[in-house]
Design an enzyme around this catalytic site. Structure first.
Site, mmCIF file in Angstrom:
data_model
loop_
_atom_site.group_PDB
_atom_site.id
_atom_site.type_symbol
_atom_site.label_atom_id
_atom_site.label_comp_id
_atom_site.label_asym_id
_atom_site.label_seq_id
_atom_site.Cartn_x
_atom_site.Cartn_y
_atom_site.Cartn_z
ATOM 1 N N LYS A 22 0.841 -1.204 0.000
ATOM 2 C CA LYS A 22 0.000 0.000 0.000
ATOM 3 C C LYS A 22 0.871 1.246 0.000
ATOM 4 O O LYS A 22 0.723 2.131 -0.839
ATOM 5 C CB LYS A 22 -0.913 -0.005 1.235
ATOM 6 C CG LYS A 22 -1.627 1.314 1.436
ATOM 7 C CD LYS A 22 -2.454 1.329 2.705
ATOM 8 C CE LYS A 22 -1.726 1.703 3.960
ATOM 9 N NZ LYS A 22 -1.434 3.128 4.146
ATOM 10 N N ASN A 23 1.812 1.323 0.944
ATOM 11 C CA ASN A 23 2.616 2.539 1.056
ATOM 12 C C ASN A 23 3.588 2.703 -0.115
ATOM 13 O O ASN A 23 4.032 3.808 -0.401
ATOM 14 C CB ASN A 23 3.387 2.558 2.384
ATOM 15 C CG ASN A 23 2.450 2.754 3.565
ATOM 16 O OD1 ASN A 23 1.286 3.096 3.389
ATOM 17 N ND2 ASN A 23 2.948 2.539 4.774
ATOM 18 N N CYS A 116 -4.879 12.672 13.230
ATOM 19 C CA CYS A 116 -5.555 11.415 12.935
ATOM 20 C C CYS A 116 -5.919 10.769 14.253
ATOM 21 O O CYS A 116 -5.712 11.364 15.308
ATOM 22 C CB CYS A 116 -4.690 10.524 12.062
ATOM 23 S SG CYS A 116 -3.317 9.857 12.935
ATOM 24 N N ARG A 121 -0.246 14.811 13.481
ATOM 25 C CA ARG A 121 0.774 14.293 12.564
ATOM 26 C C ARG A 121 1.212 15.456 11.681
ATOM 27 O O ARG A 121 0.600 15.758 10.667
ATOM 28 C CB ARG A 121 0.209 13.117 11.748
ATOM 29 C CG ARG A 121 -0.038 11.906 12.634
ATOM 30 C CD ARG A 121 -0.599 10.750 11.880
ATOM 31 N NE ARG A 121 0.361 10.135 10.979
ATOM 32 C CZ ARG A 121 0.052 9.138 10.164
ATOM 33 N NH1 ARG A 121 -1.171 8.659 10.139
ATOM 34 N NH2 ARG A 121 0.960 8.625 9.364
ATOM 35 N N ASP A 304 3.880 0.204 12.141
ATOM 36 C CA ASP A 304 2.661 -0.345 11.527
ATOM 37 C C ASP A 304 2.396 -1.794 11.930
ATOM 38 O O ASP A 304 1.368 -2.365 11.538
ATOM 39 C CB ASP A 304 2.737 -0.235 9.991
ATOM 40 C CG ASP A 304 2.537 1.204 9.519
ATOM 41 O OD1 ASP A 304 2.159 2.062 10.335
ATOM 42 O OD2 ASP A 304 2.770 1.477 8.320
ATOM 43 N N ARG A 396 -8.998 0.153 4.196
ATOM 44 C CA ARG A 396 -8.071 1.145 3.632
ATOM 45 C C ARG A 396 -6.760 0.481 3.228
ATOM 46 O O ARG A 396 -6.131 0.880 2.266
ATOM 47 C CB ARG A 396 -7.755 2.225 4.670
ATOM 48 C CG ARG A 396 -8.827 3.261 4.853
ATOM 49 C CD ARG A 396 -8.320 4.358 5.739
ATOM 50 N NE ARG A 396 -6.998 4.787 5.281
ATOM 51 C CZ ARG A 396 -6.106 5.437 6.015
ATOM 52 N NH1 ARG A 396 -6.378 5.750 7.255
ATOM 53 N NH2 ARG A 396 -4.947 5.781 5.518
HETATM 54 C C1 UD1 Z 1 4.362 6.664 6.707
HETATM 55 C C2 UD1 Z 1 3.454 5.490 6.411
HETATM 56 C C3 UD1 Z 1 2.772 5.001 7.693
HETATM 57 C C4 UD1 Z 1 3.819 4.698 8.766
HETATM 58 C C5 UD1 Z 1 4.772 5.872 8.953
HETATM 59 C C6 UD1 Z 1 5.933 5.546 9.874
HETATM 60 C C7 UD1 Z 1 2.756 5.966 4.149
HETATM 61 C C8 UD1 Z 1 1.653 6.359 3.239
HETATM 62 N N1 UD1 Z 1 2.455 5.916 5.458
HETATM 63 O O1 UD1 Z 1 3.541 7.713 7.198
HETATM 64 O O2 UD1 Z 1 2.045 3.824 7.377
HETATM 65 O O3 UD1 Z 1 3.170 4.450 9.981
HETATM 66 O O4 UD1 Z 1 5.337 6.271 7.676
HETATM 67 O O5 UD1 Z 1 6.667 4.494 9.365
HETATM 68 O O6 UD1 Z 1 3.832 5.639 3.714
HETATM 69 N N2 UD1 Z 1 6.975 14.020 11.333
HETATM 70 C C9 UD1 Z 1 7.244 15.326 11.665
HETATM 71 N N3 UD1 Z 1 7.100 16.280 10.693
HETATM 72 C C10 UD1 Z 1 6.712 15.969 9.424
HETATM 73 C C11 UD1 Z 1 6.458 14.633 9.095
HETATM 74 C C12 UD1 Z 1 6.593 13.670 10.078
HETATM 75 O O7 UD1 Z 1 7.585 15.635 12.800
HETATM 76 O O8 UD1 Z 1 6.618 16.884 8.589
HETATM 77 C C13 UD1 Z 1 7.117 12.953 12.366
HETATM 78 C C14 UD1 Z 1 5.820 12.223 12.684
HETATM 79 O O9 UD1 Z 1 5.055 12.908 13.643
HETATM 80 C C15 UD1 Z 1 6.323 10.887 13.178
HETATM 81 C C16 UD1 Z 1 7.596 10.667 12.357
HETATM 82 O O10 UD1 Z 1 7.936 11.924 11.811
HETATM 83 O O11 UD1 Z 1 6.691 10.961 14.530
HETATM 84 C C17 UD1 Z 1 7.439 9.678 11.240
HETATM 85 O O12 UD1 Z 1 6.326 10.028 10.424
HETATM 86 P P1 UD1 Z 1 6.367 9.819 8.856
HETATM 87 O O13 UD1 Z 1 7.458 8.870 8.526
HETATM 88 O O14 UD1 Z 1 6.372 11.135 8.177
HETATM 89 O O15 UD1 Z 1 4.972 9.134 8.579
HETATM 90 P P2 UD1 Z 1 4.123 9.197 7.253
HETATM 91 O O16 UD1 Z 1 4.999 9.416 6.078
HETATM 92 O O17 UD1 Z 1 2.957 10.086 7.449
#
Ligand code: UD1
Length: 420
Positions: A22-23, A116, A121, A304, A396
């Site tokens: 999915k990701n 969420c 997030r 996850d 999803r």
């Molecule tokens: C992706 C995955 C999700 C998984 C997550 C962590 C997809 C579509 N989703 O989500 O399934 O649970 O990686 O492996 O690929 N953060 C910040 N600032 C930002 C962005 C992130 O502080 O701008 C922090 C978040 O709060 C979190 C950490 O970074 O603590 C990791 O999040 P991130 O890797 O960005 O998650 P997603 O890409 O949303």
């Protein structure tokens, strides 16, 4: 609305084919914005988040059509640069269109995703990274509006390792003028697969698979076909389910390297595991040993799979501690599992579990994707019937989950319900 009725007590046995990630798919699809043309993306998982991403692409003027696991994508007519709230709120990965739209068209407007089920997030790293590449970023009426005549290569360090921000900035940098150096980049397999896809499209990227990515911008990219990597989270979910039911399964079409940390943990609990090519065989004959689980960035244990491990440890001998270092509040499944009789205590970002307590079926409410998977797993071992409501969360991210479980011998029924 659908619900699942799971009748516990059956041992899982048999073979199951794992779908595309999915990701992985959610990163490949928006990358097609970068180069107008026709793409065939094979091994695309046919599930709700992919439908949402396809809908979003279509709303931008692209044409996406999913037939089985084959996605036909035509990005030649993209002429709208705004991602609406209705789609972004359903799925945060919609934010992935920001970088590519900006890089190709010099403008993008994407609704802020908001929080969420398990807390805030942020997207600050996505925005900072794009600003470093020379974009002007403003927030107006709940939308991120980014503009740039031409993005310019730059140096950018991710303060926190972020899958989404790495993907977004990486895509944008491929068409920027000059060189970009990204440090503390995410190395999750889905990001590595995205980088490889971009290289196939003509991007120049060094350091793929490491935390340091060097991108030399090019004037244009070309459309190509791709096969989506296997879903390591779906794979992990089935392996844990089999171990929980003291079953014996072979999961097929997986990349065992992507699951290395998880396989080691499963072995620690007493599972017998054998890897051959793209297949993983797992057999569990005994009650599992209690084993702690601390999530981390890849190649650490994936957040996850945290919820599913919580469910697993309910069946273990003794106590275990499961800590989520990525999302500290990602424990919405815990109060639902307690309704089955689970002995779990939440202390900050850890769940302390006293395993081996009797679980008895009850009605449960899904609150998020992986949390719902944990509820299904618990239902497989609880005595009697467990009803799981609001399974649109589950849909999803899992393709035909109940059919796959049924093929392994589980008793699961999907029924329509008035209850929400
Ligand atoms: C992706 C995955 C999700 C998984 C997550 C962590 C997809 C579509 N989703 O989500 O399934 O649970 O990686 O492996 O690929 N953060 C910040 N600032 C930002 C962005 C992130 O502080 O701008 C922090 C978040 O709060 C979190 C950490 O970074 O603590 C990791 O999040 P991130 O890797 O960005 O998650 P997603 O890409 O949303």
């Amino acid at each position: 609305m659908d619900k699942l009725i799971v009748e516990g007590g059956r041992r899982l046995k048999g073979k199951v084919k794992i779908s595309g990630a999915k990701n992985g798919s959610l990163a490949l699809i928006p990358a097609a914005i970068l180069a107008p043309g026709i793409y065939h993306l094979e091994n695309t998982p046919n599930l709700r988040d992919v439908w949402t991403m396809s809908q979003l692409m279509n709303s931008l003027g692209a044409f996406c059509e999913l037939n089985g696991d084959s996605l036909f994508l035509d990005s030649r007519e993209i002429n709208n640069f705004e991602a609406p709230y209705e789609l972004v709120k359903k799925m945060r990965a919609s934010f992935y269109v920001l970088g590519p739209l900006l890089a190709r068209f010099g403008q993008a407007s994407v609704s802020l995703p908001g929080g969420c089920a398990w807390g805030p997030r942020p997207v600050d790293l996505h925005l900072k990274g794009l600003e470093r590449l020379g974009a002007t970023v403003e927030i107006e009426h709940g939308f991120v509006k980014a503009t740039a005549k031409k993005l310019k290569g730059a140096r950018f360090n991710f303060d926190v390792s972020s899958v989404g921000a790495t993907g977004n900035i990486l895509m944008a940098a491929t068409l920027a003028e000059g060189n970009t150096l990204l440090t503390n980049a995410a190395t999750e397999p889905e990001i590595t697969a995205l980088a490889r896809f971009l290289v196939k499209m003509g991007a120049k990227i060094e350091g793929i698979g490491t935390t340091q990515l060097e991108i030399e911008g090019v004037d244009e990219l070309k459309p190509v076909d791709e096969i989506t990597i296997p879903d390591r989270i779906e794979a992990g979910t089935f392996l844990i389910a089999a171990a929980m039911t003291q079953g014996e399964i072979e999961i097929q079409n997986v990349n065992p390297y992507h699951l290395s940390s998880v396989l080691t943990k499963l072995e620690d609990t007493g599972c017998e595991i054998d890897v051959t090519g793209e297949n993983i065989y797992l057999k569990m004959d005994n009650q599992p040993e209690a084993v702690d689980f601390i999530t981390g960035v890849y190649p650490g244990l994936p957040t996850d799979l945290q919820a599913q491990w919580v469910a697993y440890m309910l069946t273990a001998k003794g106590s275990s501690r499961i800590t989520d270092t990525i999302y500290h509040d990602r424990f919405k499944h815990v109060p639902e599992l307690q309704r089955l009789g689970a002995d779990i205590q939440l202390i900050e970002n850890s769940a302390i579990i006293e395993g081996g307590k009797k679980l008895s079926g009850a009605s449960l409410m899904s609150s998020d994707l992986r949390g719902s998977a944990a509820l299904v797993l618990a239902g497989l071992v609880a005595e009697g019937k467990t009803d799981i409501l609001r399974i649109y969360h589950l849909d999803r991210g899992y393709e035909r989950i109940e059919q796959k479980f049924i093929s392994l011998g589980a008793s699961i029924k999907r029924v329509k319900t008035e209850l929400i």
